[in-house]
Write a protein that holds these residues in place. Structure first.
Motif, PDB file in Angstrom:
ATOM      1  N   CYS A  19      22.836   1.544   6.691  1.00  0.00           N
ATOM      2  CA  CYS A  19      24.072   2.356   6.665  1.00  0.00           C
ATOM      3  C   CYS A  19      24.328   3.049   7.998  1.00  0.00           C
TER       4      CYS A  19
ATOM      5  N   MET B 120      27.447  -0.589   3.963  1.00  0.00           N
ATOM      6  CA  MET B 120      28.227  -0.509   2.734  1.00  0.00           C
ATOM      7  C   MET B 120      29.527  -1.277   2.927  1.00  0.00           C
TER       8      MET B 120
ATOM      9  N   PHE C 147      28.838  -4.092  -1.829  1.00  0.00           N
ATOM     10  CA  PHE C 147      27.788  -3.105  -2.105  1.00  0.00           C
ATOM     11  C   PHE C 147      27.910  -2.541  -3.511  1.00  0.00           C
TER      12      PHE C 147
END
Length: 158
Positions: free
Chosen positions: A123, A153, A157
């Protein structure tokens, strides 16, 4: 770089005071009970494999290092937020096998080529300006045959 770091520091400290903000979409809350932290998911991918030289880009509080340090010869964690790095447990910060640095990942990595057996970035890539340059740098510092764990993401996701 100081202005950018201050922004991230404020954002992270606000999440510490109001953890519910981390799940800010009402439609996501019912799914949260099945959620696994990204560090835990990455740790499961690593199984019991030993890596001598590990680089985590966007390490935050170094949760992965805390969970898997026994499998790492040396761990280097970089994060733009001095606030997040300040929350790394003291036992990790004092460990001679751990190096933590405040670092803007929009800049080239200051490591020689083929420096790491494992590179992890969870991330983080979605916050960077030049994704191709970031990926080129990862390829440069990752040893031939090394392992990359990269998470971002996106719609898949969820």
């Amino acid at each position: 770089m100081r202005v950018k770091n201050d922004f991230f520091n404020r954002q992270y400290s606000q999440l510490d005071r109001e953890p519910a903000r981390a799940v800010d979409q009402a439609w996501y809350r019912p799914l949260a009970r099945w959620a696994v932290s990204r560090s835990r998911a990455a740790g499961q991918l690593l199984r019991d494999i030993r890596y001598e030289r590990v680089l985590e880009l966007g390490c935050g509080r170094a949760d992965l290092a805390g969970a898997k340090l026994a499998q790492f010869g040396h761990y280097t964690g970089l994060d733009i937020s001095s606030y997040q790095l300040s929350l790394v447990p003291e036992s990790l910060r004092r460990n001679p096998r751990v190096t933590l640095r405040e670092y803007d990942l929009n800049e080239p990595l200051d490591f020689p080529a083929d420096s790491f057996d494992l590179v992890i970035s969870l991330c983080t890539i979605e916050y960077l300006i030049d994704l191709e340059a970031f990926l080129r740098e990862i390829r440069r510092v990752l040893s031939p045959g090394g392992t990359l764990i990269l998470h971002t993401m996106n719609l898949a996701f969820f």
